[in-house]
Scaffold this motif. Structure first.
Motif, PDB file in Angstrom:
ATOM      1  N   ILE A 171      40.227  33.888  25.924  1.00 26.68           N
ATOM      2  CA  ILE A 171      39.259  34.645  26.713  1.00 26.68           C
ATOM      3  C   ILE A 171      38.861  33.830  27.939  1.00 26.68           C
ATOM      4  CG2 ILE A 171      36.891  35.555  26.740  1.00 26.68           C
ATOM      5  CD1 ILE A 171      37.206  36.304  23.844  1.00 26.68           C
ATOM      6  N   ASP A 172      38.766  34.502  29.088  1.00 22.26           N
ATOM      7  CA  ASP A 172      38.341  33.894  30.337  1.00 22.26           C
ATOM      8  C   ASP A 172      36.959  34.438  30.700  1.00 22.26           C
ATOM      9  OD1 ASP A 172      39.344  31.931  31.946  1.00 22.26           O
ATOM     10  OD2 ASP A 172      40.531  33.230  33.248  1.00 22.26           O
ATOM     11  N   LEU A 173      35.996  33.568  30.865  1.00 28.52           N
ATOM     12  CA  LEU A 173      34.649  33.979  31.231  1.00 28.52           C
ATOM     13  C   LEU A 173      34.494  33.955  32.749  1.00 28.52           C
ATOM     14  CD1 LEU A 173      34.362  32.775  28.242  1.00 28.52           C
ATOM     15  CD2 LEU A 173      31.965  32.440  28.830  1.00 28.52           C
ATOM     16  N   PHE A 174      33.986  35.033  33.329  1.00 33.68           N
ATOM     17  CA  PHE A 174      33.801  35.069  34.771  1.00 33.68           C
ATOM     18  C   PHE A 174      32.543  34.294  35.168  1.00 33.68           C
ATOM     19  CE2 PHE A 174      31.900  36.795  38.627  1.00 33.68           C
ATOM     20  CZ  PHE A 174      32.955  36.646  39.514  1.00 33.68           C
ATOM     21  N   MET A 175      32.690  33.469  36.232  1.00 34.69           N
ATOM     22  CA  MET A 175      31.561  32.714  36.787  1.00 34.69           C
ATOM     23  C   MET A 175      31.591  32.806  38.306  1.00 34.69           C
ATOM     24  SD  MET A 175      31.433  29.299  34.364  1.00 34.69           S
ATOM     25  CE  MET A 175      31.161  29.459  32.593  1.00 34.69           C
ATOM     26  N   ASP A 176      30.447  32.750  38.917  1.00 31.08           N
ATOM     27  CA  ASP A 176      30.357  32.843  40.378  1.00 31.08           C
ATOM     28  C   ASP A 176      30.763  31.544  41.063  1.00 31.08           C
ATOM     29  OD1 ASP A 176      29.385  35.522  40.495  1.00 31.08           O
ATOM     30  OD2 ASP A 176      27.394  34.799  39.923  1.00 31.08           O
ATOM     31  N   ASP A 177      30.406  30.423  40.460  1.00 30.54           N
ATOM     32  CA  ASP A 177      30.583  29.122  41.100  1.00 30.54           C
ATOM     33  C   ASP A 177      31.861  28.434  40.635  1.00 30.54           C
ATOM     34  OD1 ASP A 177      29.254  26.895  42.744  1.00 30.54           O
ATOM     35  OD2 ASP A 177      29.656  25.879  40.838  1.00 30.54           O
ATOM     36  N   VAL A 178      32.661  27.954  41.575  1.00 28.01           N
ATOM     37  CA  VAL A 178      33.939  27.298  41.263  1.00 28.01           C
ATOM     38  C   VAL A 178      33.715  26.024  40.465  1.00 28.01           C
ATOM     39  CG1 VAL A 178      36.002  26.215  42.213  1.00 28.01           C
ATOM     40  CG2 VAL A 178      35.053  28.258  43.308  1.00 28.01           C
ATOM     41  N   LYS A 179      32.767  25.205  40.890  1.00 30.13           N
ATOM     42  CA  LYS A 179      32.505  23.946  40.186  1.00 30.13           C
ATOM     43  C   LYS A 179      32.040  24.204  38.767  1.00 30.13           C
ATOM     44  CE  LYS A 179      29.944  19.598  40.551  1.00 30.13           C
ATOM     45  NZ  LYS A 179      29.565  19.602  39.122  1.00 30.13           N
ATOM     46  N   GLN A 180      31.202  25.196  38.596  1.00 29.53           N
ATOM     47  CA  GLN A 180      30.726  25.531  37.265  1.00 29.53           C
ATOM     48  C   GLN A 180      31.882  25.961  36.360  1.00 29.53           C
ATOM     49  OE1 GLN A 180      27.948  28.781  37.190  1.00 29.53           O
ATOM     50  NE2 GLN A 180      27.464  28.540  35.023  1.00 29.53           N
ATOM     51  N   ALA A 181      32.805  26.741  36.930  1.00 30.37           N
ATOM     52  CA  ALA A 181      33.961  27.201  36.157  1.00 30.37           C
ATOM     53  C   ALA A 181      34.856  26.029  35.765  1.00 30.37           C
ATOM     54  CB  ALA A 181      34.744  28.225  36.962  1.00 30.37           C
ATOM     55  N   ARG A 182      35.048  25.094  36.685  1.00 30.07           N
ATOM     56  CA  ARG A 182      35.879  23.926  36.381  1.00 30.07           C
ATOM     57  C   ARG A 182      35.203  23.026  35.359  1.00 30.07           C
ATOM     58  NH1 ARG A 182      37.681  22.649  42.674  1.00 30.07           N
ATOM     59  NH2 ARG A 182      39.399  24.178  42.756  1.00 30.07           N
ATOM     60  N   ASP A 183      33.891  22.859  35.498  1.00 30.58           N
ATOM     61  CA  ASP A 183      33.158  22.013  34.552  1.00 30.58           C
ATOM     62  C   ASP A 183      33.141  22.607  33.147  1.00 30.58           C
ATOM     63  OD1 ASP A 183      32.629  20.240  36.584  1.00 30.58           O
ATOM     64  OD2 ASP A 183      30.578  20.933  36.943  1.00 30.58           O
ATOM     65  N   PHE A 184      33.269  23.921  33.058  1.00 27.66           N
ATOM     66  CA  PHE A 184      33.281  24.578  31.753  1.00 27.66           C
ATOM     67  C   PHE A 184      34.463  24.098  30.925  1.00 27.66           C
ATOM     68  CE2 PHE A 184      34.359  28.047  28.840  1.00 27.66           C
ATOM     69  CZ  PHE A 184      33.127  28.289  28.243  1.00 27.66           C
ATOM     70  N   THR A 232      39.300  33.776  16.292  1.00 26.55           N
ATOM     71  CA  THR A 232      39.080  32.390  16.694  1.00 26.55           C
ATOM     72  C   THR A 232      39.764  32.217  18.043  1.00 26.55           C
ATOM     73  OG1 THR A 232      39.040  31.634  14.396  1.00 26.55           O
ATOM     74  CG2 THR A 232      39.423  29.973  16.093  1.00 26.55           C
ATOM     75  N   SER A 233      38.968  31.938  19.064  1.00 23.25           N
ATOM     76  CA  SER A 233      39.465  32.004  20.434  1.00 23.25           C
ATOM     77  C   SER A 233      39.397  30.664  21.160  1.00 23.25           C
ATOM     78  CB  SER A 233      38.642  33.047  21.206  1.00 23.25           C
ATOM     79  OG  SER A 233      39.054  33.140  22.545  1.00 23.25           O
ATOM     80  N   THR A 234      40.170  30.596  22.246  1.00 22.09           N
ATOM     81  CA  THR A 234      40.082  29.495  23.203  1.00 22.09           C
ATOM     82  C   THR A 234      39.432  30.055  24.466  1.00 22.09           C
ATOM     83  OG1 THR A 234      42.040  28.331  22.370  1.00 22.09           O
ATOM     84  CG2 THR A 234      41.368  27.862  24.633  1.00 22.09           C
ATOM     85  N   LEU A 235      38.377  29.390  24.934  1.00 21.58           N
ATOM     86  CA  LEU A 235      37.638  29.866  26.098  1.00 21.58           C
ATOM     87  C   LEU A 235      37.944  29.042  27.340  1.00 21.58           C
ATOM     88  CD1 LEU A 235      34.054  30.408  24.597  1.00 21.58           C
ATOM     89  CD2 LEU A 235      35.979  31.998  24.621  1.00 21.58           C
ATOM     90  N   THR A 236      38.107  29.732  28.458  1.00 21.51           N
ATOM     91  CA  THR A 236      38.207  29.098  29.774  1.00 21.51           C
ATOM     92  C   THR A 236      37.317  29.912  30.712  1.00 21.51           C
ATOM     93  OG1 THR A 236      40.219  30.396  30.190  1.00 21.51           O
ATOM     94  CG2 THR A 236      40.526  28.119  29.484  1.00 21.51           C
ATOM     95  N   ALA A 237      37.268  29.521  31.976  1.00 19.82           N
ATOM     96  CA  ALA A 237      36.437  30.239  32.941  1.00 19.82           C
ATOM     97  C   ALA A 237      37.205  30.457  34.237  1.00 19.82           C
ATOM     98  CB  ALA A 237      35.154  29.458  33.218  1.00 19.82           C
ATOM     99  N   TYR A 238      36.845  31.528  34.948  1.00 18.19           N
ATOM    100  CA  TYR A 238      37.495  31.826  36.223  1.00 18.19           C
ATOM    101  C   TYR A 238      36.481  32.391  37.202  1.00 18.19           C
ATOM    102  CZ  TYR A 238      37.511  36.931  35.331  1.00 18.19           C
ATOM    103  OH  TYR A 238      37.144  38.246  35.109  1.00 18.19           O
ATOM    104  N   THR A 239      36.901  32.483  38.473  1.00 18.04           N
ATOM    105  CA  THR A 239      36.057  33.037  39.524  1.00 18.04           C
ATOM    106  C   THR A 239      36.819  34.147  40.242  1.00 18.04           C
ATOM    107  OG1 THR A 239      36.823  31.568  41.287  1.00 18.04           O
ATOM    108  CG2 THR A 239      35.064  30.741  39.870  1.00 18.04           C
ATOM    109  N   ALA A 240      36.172  34.753  41.228  1.00 15.02           N
ATOM    110  CA  ALA A 240      36.817  35.818  42.002  1.00 15.02           C
ATOM    111  C   ALA A 240      37.664  35.269  43.135  1.00 15.02           C
ATOM    112  CB  ALA A 240      35.758  36.762  42.569  1.00 15.02           C
ATOM    113  N   GLY A 241      37.601  33.944  43.372  1.00 13.90           N
ATOM    114  CA  GLY A 241      38.239  33.338  44.532  1.00 13.90           C
ATOM    115  C   GLY A 241      39.727  33.071  44.396  1.00 13.90           C
ATOM    116  N   VAL A 242      40.271  32.472  45.460  1.00 17.30           N
ATOM    117  CA  VAL A 242      41.706  32.172  45.553  1.00 17.30           C
ATOM    118  C   VAL A 242      42.167  31.289  44.405  1.00 17.30           C
ATOM    119  CG1 VAL A 242      43.472  31.057  46.968  1.00 17.30           C
ATOM    120  CG2 VAL A 242      41.676  32.404  48.066  1.00 17.30           C
ATOM    121  N   GLU A 243      41.328  30.339  44.015  1.00 12.93           N
ATOM    122  CA  GLU A 243      41.711  29.386  42.973  1.00 12.93           C
ATOM    123  C   GLU A 243      42.003  30.067  41.628  1.00 12.93           C
ATOM    124  OE1 GLU A 243      37.594  30.363  42.961  1.00 12.93           O
ATOM    125  OE2 GLU A 243      38.725  29.347  44.556  1.00 12.93           O
TER     126      GLU A 243
END
Length: 238
Positions: free
Chosen positions: A210-223, A138-149
């Motif tokens: 778990i951190d899901l990789f996303m290309d778009d910063v806004k998409q990752a934040r909205d997740f 049973t996990s907690t999901l977040t998202a991240y990108t390749a960028g500085v943020e």
């Protein structure tokens, strides 16, 4: 003075013309309550009509395409019980007993494979491949990108977009995990997300998070943050 015979003849002619004109009118133009009473349909007749129509629809409808879920198995771990396994997959213990032909619930052994009815769990592996699940989390999901943020790296950095495992991060595939919980290289099925690959780590990724990789910063934040998500680690993928 008018001849009574001529009067009666004229009256008959008028009645004949009037009735003939009425007969030429459309039958649906006027209805009286007595007309409707005569054409009323009884409940038994309605039932017969509905059954006839239902039968006609069944005969004219095309064949229904049946979709078959991918077969899924669970590899019993040391200390597992049928109750714990049933809770992990959200299915009744009785279903596990029936599907696997188990008569003695206490006869489970580590390494034993149990068939899981995937149509009840919603686990749908890609390409119809058969999957053996070795762990349910049973996990907690977040998202991240390749960028500085997320990583502190700019596009000019030589390791920008490169995961801990050395592969290039890819949306729809790459996730960051705690390797002490989910080994690097593991393939996992995330409920509501799909199949992903454990290719990266992160300083904030500990335990079952778990951190899901996303290309778009806004998409990752909205997740945002999604808690209490079921994650199934597949066998033979690390």
């Amino acid at each position: 003075m008018c001849n009574p015979s001529i009067f009666r003849l004229a009256l008959c002619l008028i009645l004949i013309v009037t009735l003939g004109a009425a007969a030429e009118r459309p039958a649906y133009a006027y209805h009286t309550s007595s007309d409707l009473a005569e054409t009323a349909v009884t409940s038994q007749e309605w039932d017969a009509i509905l059954q006839r129509d239902a039968g006609a629809e069944t005969q004219t409808e095309g064949p229904v395409l049946q979709t078959q879920s991918s077969p899924v198995s669970y590899k019993v771990r040391s200390g597992d019980t049928l109750y714990r396994i049933s809770r992990s997959f959200g299915i009744p213990v009785e279903t596990l007993l029936t599907v696997n032909g188990i008569n003695d619930p206490g006869s489970l052994q580590a390494g034993q494979q149990l068939q899981i009815p995937s149509e009840q769990t919603g686990i749908d592996l890609p390409g119809g491949q058969e999957g053996i699940i070795r762990q349910v989390l049973t996990s907690t999901l977040t998202a991240y990108t390749a960028g500085v943020e997320s990583t502190g790296k700019k596009p000019s950095h030589p390791e920008y977009g490169i995961t801990y495992s050395g592969s290039k991060a890819e949306e729809g595939r790459t996730i960051a995990v705690d390797p002490s919980v989910i080994p690097m290289g593991s393939t996992v099925f995330i409920d509501g997300i799909g199949v992903r690959k454990a290719e990266d780590i992160g300083s904030a990724i500990r335990g079952t998070r778990i951190d899901l990789f996303m290309d778009d910063v806004k998409q990752a934040r909205d997740f945002g943050v999604k808690k209490n998500v079921k994650v199934y680690v597949l066998e033979g993928t690390a």
